[in-house]
Design an enzyme around this catalytic site. Structure first.
Site, PDB file in Angstrom:
ATOM      1  CE  LYS A 263      -3.632  -2.682   1.117  1.00 45.91           C
ATOM      2  NZ  LYS A 263      -4.788  -2.917   0.266  1.00 45.91           N
TER       3      LYS A 263
ATOM      4  CG  HIS B 241      -7.621 -10.217  -5.447  1.00 44.99           C
ATOM      5  ND1 HIS B 241      -8.868  -9.655  -5.612  1.00 44.99           N
ATOM      6  CD2 HIS B 241      -7.156  -9.737  -4.278  1.00 44.99           C
ATOM      7  CE1 HIS B 241      -9.124  -8.864  -4.584  1.00 44.99           C
ATOM      8  NE2 HIS B 241      -8.111  -8.898  -3.759  1.00 44.99           N
TER       9      HIS B 241
END
EC number: 4.1.1.39
Length: 465
Positions: free
Chosen positions: A165, A284
């Site tokens: 992130k 994912h």
């Protein structure tokens, strides 16, 4: 027999309560909410018809085929406890309706058209039974749990990951630096976020090169095998394969794909490439909640999980039970077993409607990710066990001292939990105590414990049994 035109009730042809299911049939359990005034038998038969051979009127060409051989059949209807206008319709589909080795075709048939059907208020596919005869036409996961452990030389504990992130906006060089720090601190994997593809601020090729550099540097310094899930998802299948080939040329161990937005056809091609070239494949599930979050309409995630095991992937995100994203404990454990085990017994308490035999299809590692931190470690270790990946994004990078200490804190917490479990301690009861003890000799863990001691994400789950 003369052809008789006109419209007749679906239930005359497609509702067959006396039908004995065959071991080659694909079985489906639908949660059906019909429009007022539509009887359950008719609604269940309509689902069976519209997802197999039926159409709204009798057609002349019906006489040219053997409908009994090819039609779907609604063979059982059961009420849903506590819901007056809802029931579960069980439908059996003959194997010949489906193309071998194509998840795309299977889903197009079973859920392709019928969900927009006017006679139904809503419809949800709760579970599928994939017969052995059909499962054997799929390659499944590129490598599976056993081979992955051997490739990574990691055994006896869950693996640790971290999503880098901020997910969008970093340059490739800074991104690679964050990857290096996390891996150097003690994580096994770092991860591209699902929407990191190839944007103007960081083109894919630059990211791949800098991440590979980070992996090799961290491996050399720690003596452990490291990986970064390089997201190969792209706008075209050709571009996706180009990225996978480049990853292989760099010699990295694992790549990644968004299987729902990328599509099952692309995913299956990528899984085949990964097996042929020794790459692990992390999956994912971006977009899954669009399909699976509503209780009355859509598809349950366990169906998407089964579809993924057939299409191919070595890891898949499966909720956390304790973090910020949806996932009730029993339901989550239901599809975690479904991903890992060879044989799953029918058990309605976690929502398993059918026994499922995967024969020799490799298992998939469930990934717990989303709003988890060091205080969750005992619960995660207990819930998911050794064959899993625990992923801490903010729970690593949010550490007050930086990324590497954040990684150290997670690794220490994990090793403490695994050791406590192996000594026979009860992680559910003594979890906080175990973490506190470990933090006494790990300043990094102590700092993490301090930051996140009050954080909870507590909302009632939407999808209950």
């Amino acid at each position: 027999v003369g052809f008789k035109a006109g419209v007749k009730d679906y239930k005359l042809t497609y509702y067959t309560p006396e039908y004995e299911t065959k071991h080659t049939d694909i079985l489906a359990a639908f949660r059906v909410t019909p429009q007022p005034g539509v009887p359950p038998e008719e609604a269940g038969a309509a689902v069976a018809a519209e997802s197999s051979t039926g159409t709204w009127t009798t057609v002349w060409t019906d006489g040219l085929t053997n409908l009994d051989r090819y039609k779907g059949r609604c063979y059982h209807i059961e009420p849903v406890a506590g819901e007056e206008s809802q029931f579960i319709a069980y439908v059996a589909y003959p194997l010949d309706l489906f193309e071998e080795g194509s998840v795309t075709n299977m889903l197009t048939s079973i859920v392709g058209n019928v969900f927009g059907f006017k006679a139904l208020r809503s419809l949800r596919l709760e579970d599928l039974r994939i017969p052995v005869a059909y499962a054997k036409t799929f390659q499944g996961p590129p490598h599976g749990i056993q081979v992955e452990g051997d490739k990574l030389n990691k055994y006896g504990r869950p693996l640790l990951g971290c999503t880098i992130k901020p997910k969008l906006g970093l340059s490739a060089k800074n991104y690679g630096r964050a990857v290096y720090e996390c891996l150097r601190g003690g994580l096994d994997f770092t991860k591209d976020d699902e929407n990191v593809n190839s944007q103007p601020f960081m083109r894919w090729r630059d990211r791949f090169v800098f991440c590979a550099e980070a992996i090799y540097k961290a491996q050399a310094e720690t003596g452990e095998i490291k990986g970064h899930y390089l997201n190969a998802t792209a706008g075209t299948c050709e571009e996706m394969m180009k990225r996978a080939v480049f990853a292989r040329e760099l010699g990295v161990p694992i790549i990644m794909h968004d299987y729902l937005t990328g599509g099952f056809t692309a995913n299956t091609s990528l899984a085949h490439y990964c097996r042929d070239n020794g790459l692990l494949l992390h999956i994912h599930r971006a977009m899954h909640a669009v399909i699976d979050r509503q209780k009355n309409h859509g598809m349950h995630f366990r169906v998407l999980a089964k579809a993924l095991r057939m299409s191919g992937g070595d890891h898949i995100h499966a909720g956390t039970v304790v973090g910020k994203l949806e996932g009730e404990r029993d339901i989550t454990l239901g599809f975690v077993d479904l991903l890992r085990d060879d044989y799953i017994e029918k058990d309605r308490s976690p929502g398993i409607y059918f026994s499922q035999d995967w024969v020799s299809l490799a298992g998939v590692l469930p990934v717990a990710s989303g709003g988890i931190h060091v205080w969750h470690m005992p619960a995660l270790t207990e819930i998911f066990g050794d064959d899993s990946v625990l992923q801490f994004g903010g729970g690593t990078l949010g550490h007050p001292w930086g990324n590497a200490p954040g990684a150290v804190a997670n690794r220490v917490a994990l090793e403490a939990c695994v050791q406590a479990r192996n000594e026979g301690r009860d992680l559910a009861r003594e979890g906080n105590e175990i973490i506190r003890e470990a933090s006494k000799w790990s300043p990094e863990l102590a700092a993490a414990c301090e930051v996140w001691k009050e954080i909870k994400f507590e909302f009632p789950a939407m999808d209950t049994l």
